[in-house]
Motif scaffolding. Structure first.
Motif, short mmCIF file in Angstrom:
data_model
loop_
_atom_site.label_atom_id
_atom_site.label_comp_id
_atom_site.label_asym_id
_atom_site.label_seq_id
_atom_site.Cartn_x
_atom_site.Cartn_y
_atom_site.Cartn_z
N GLY A 221 0.95 -1.13 -0.03
CA GLY A 221 0.06 0.09 0.05
C GLY A 221 0.86 1.22 0.04
N VAL A 222 0.11 2.25 0.31
CA VAL A 222 0.91 3.74 0.29
C VAL A 222 2.04 3.61 1.37
N LEU A 223 1.72 3.09 2.62
CA LEU A 223 2.75 3.16 3.67
C LEU A 223 3.89 2.38 3.12
N ASN A 224 3.74 1.30 2.53
CA ASN A 224 4.90 0.16 2.13
C ASN A 224 5.73 1.14 1.00
N ALA A 225 4.91 1.51 0.11
CA ALA A 225 5.57 2.24 -1.26
C ALA A 225 6.32 3.33 -0.87
#
Length: 349
Positions: A221-225
């Motif tokens: 998701g956004v946090l991982n990316a």
């Protein structure tokens, strides 16, 4: 005196510096403050400047690189074996210089201002989430001592506390009722700060091509990316996809001797925060992926059918996602959810 490698042991105020020549002999040994160190390096002929990848190393590294020097950052655990005799700052600087001369040494890439900014946002968010968790646990303990129990889950507790504050509970004294209200207000403030950071991460991911490619991967998701791009950039420091998984500590820890291989649990090396995000992402994506008619889905079904523990399947999937992340960053490829069903095709990445 010709310094070929300048080893620096960084400190908050003063730094120990050791310069070695082409033969590895120590030709300079000094202790100086940071600004004096910057001026000293500016007067030196172009050389290799080696430091441990610790707080402040990337800032100084960019300054030294702008002066024309070659900067080599290393993990402290790789420097430790080169420190001889008693440990002190001079010995540390000498060990850093010697470690930087090794042809098999692994170096850390310099991070840009943008990468450091994103990492700072993640660290602040992680601290806020921890504070919210502590507050929730304390609130549950206060209410439990008064016989007020709510089901597990942050959302259920939130609704229960709001209803209790609105209706009033006779079992609570007026002072405790006020205290619970103050804690709930602090909780809302933390939610607002975390939500603002989440929105900022979404905006960052939308404006960066590499982050958009990563968000196309299931479980990322956004946090991982944003965290992955901030930590590894374009993944150029990893020669193979499996190296990224190993760096994140998602591979078995090896304890082999006498030609007898022995694999233990995952090594848990590297960045704990990134590993946690990938594992949580894999856990969330596992139900949908295991039911999909894709090579990745077939690989997951095969593990589940063999009776592999669910947690082991999750970690294996997280390692697989780390390899796919490497391909997306290094080769600028976008994950295709509709790729043809070819058995174990995913093993190529």
């Amino acid at each position: 005196m010709s310094i070929v490698i300048l080893g620096i042991d960084l400190g908050k105020n003063s730094c120990s510096v050791v310069g070695v020549d082409a033969t590895g002999a120590v030709v300079a040994r000094r202790t100086m403050r940071r600004q004096t160190l910057i001026d000293y390096a500016a007067k030196l002929p172009t050389c290799v400047i080696a430091m441990e990848a610790c707080c402040g190393a990337h800032h100084l590294g960019r300054l030294f690189a702008a002066q024309g020097h070659e900067v080599r950052l290393m993990s402290p655990e790789y420097v430790r074996p080169y420190i001889k005799a008693q440990k002190n700052d001079d010995r540390d600087a000498e060990g850093i210089a010697e470690a930087a001369s090794r042809p098999t040494m692994r170096f850390v890439d310099l991070k840009s201002h943008e990468q450091l900014d994103i990492q700072t946002l993640h660290r602040v968010r992680s601290r806020l989430v921890g504070e919210r968790t502590n507050l929730i646990n304390q609130l549950r303990g206060i209410l439990l001592e008064r016989g007020v129990i709510f089901p597990a889950g942050r959302r259920k507790l939130e609704l229960g506390v709001d209803g209790m504050l609105a209706q009033g509970v006779e079992i609570l004294s007026a002072r405790v009722h006020q205290l619970v209200g103050d804690l709930r207000a602090e909780w809302k403030e933390l939610d607002a700060k975390i939500g603002a950071l989440n929105t900022e991460f979404i905006q960052l991911a939308r404006g960066d091509a590499a982050m958009r490619r990563l968000t196309s991967i299931p479980g990322v998701g956004v946090l991982n990316a944003t965290a992955l791009v901030a930590a590894v950039g374009n993944a150029s420091s990893f020669a193979k996809a499996r190296d990224l998984g190993a760096w994140l500590g998602l591979v078995p820890r090896q304890y082999s001797t006498g030609g007898k291989p022995r694999l233990l649990g995952i090594s848990k090396r590297g960045n704990t925060y990134l590993r946690t995000l990938l594992i949580h992402g894999a856990r969330a994506a596992l139900p949908a992926l295991s039911q999909s008619n894709t090579p990745l889905g077939g690989w997951l079904k095969a593990m589940i059918s063999r009776g592999v523990h669910r947690n082991a399947v999750v970690v294996a999937l997280a390692n697989k996602l780390a390899r796919v992340v490497w391909v997306a960053l290094r080769k600028e490829a976008t994950f295709d959810r509709n790729y043809p069903v070819v058995p174990m095709e995913i093993e190529a990445v």
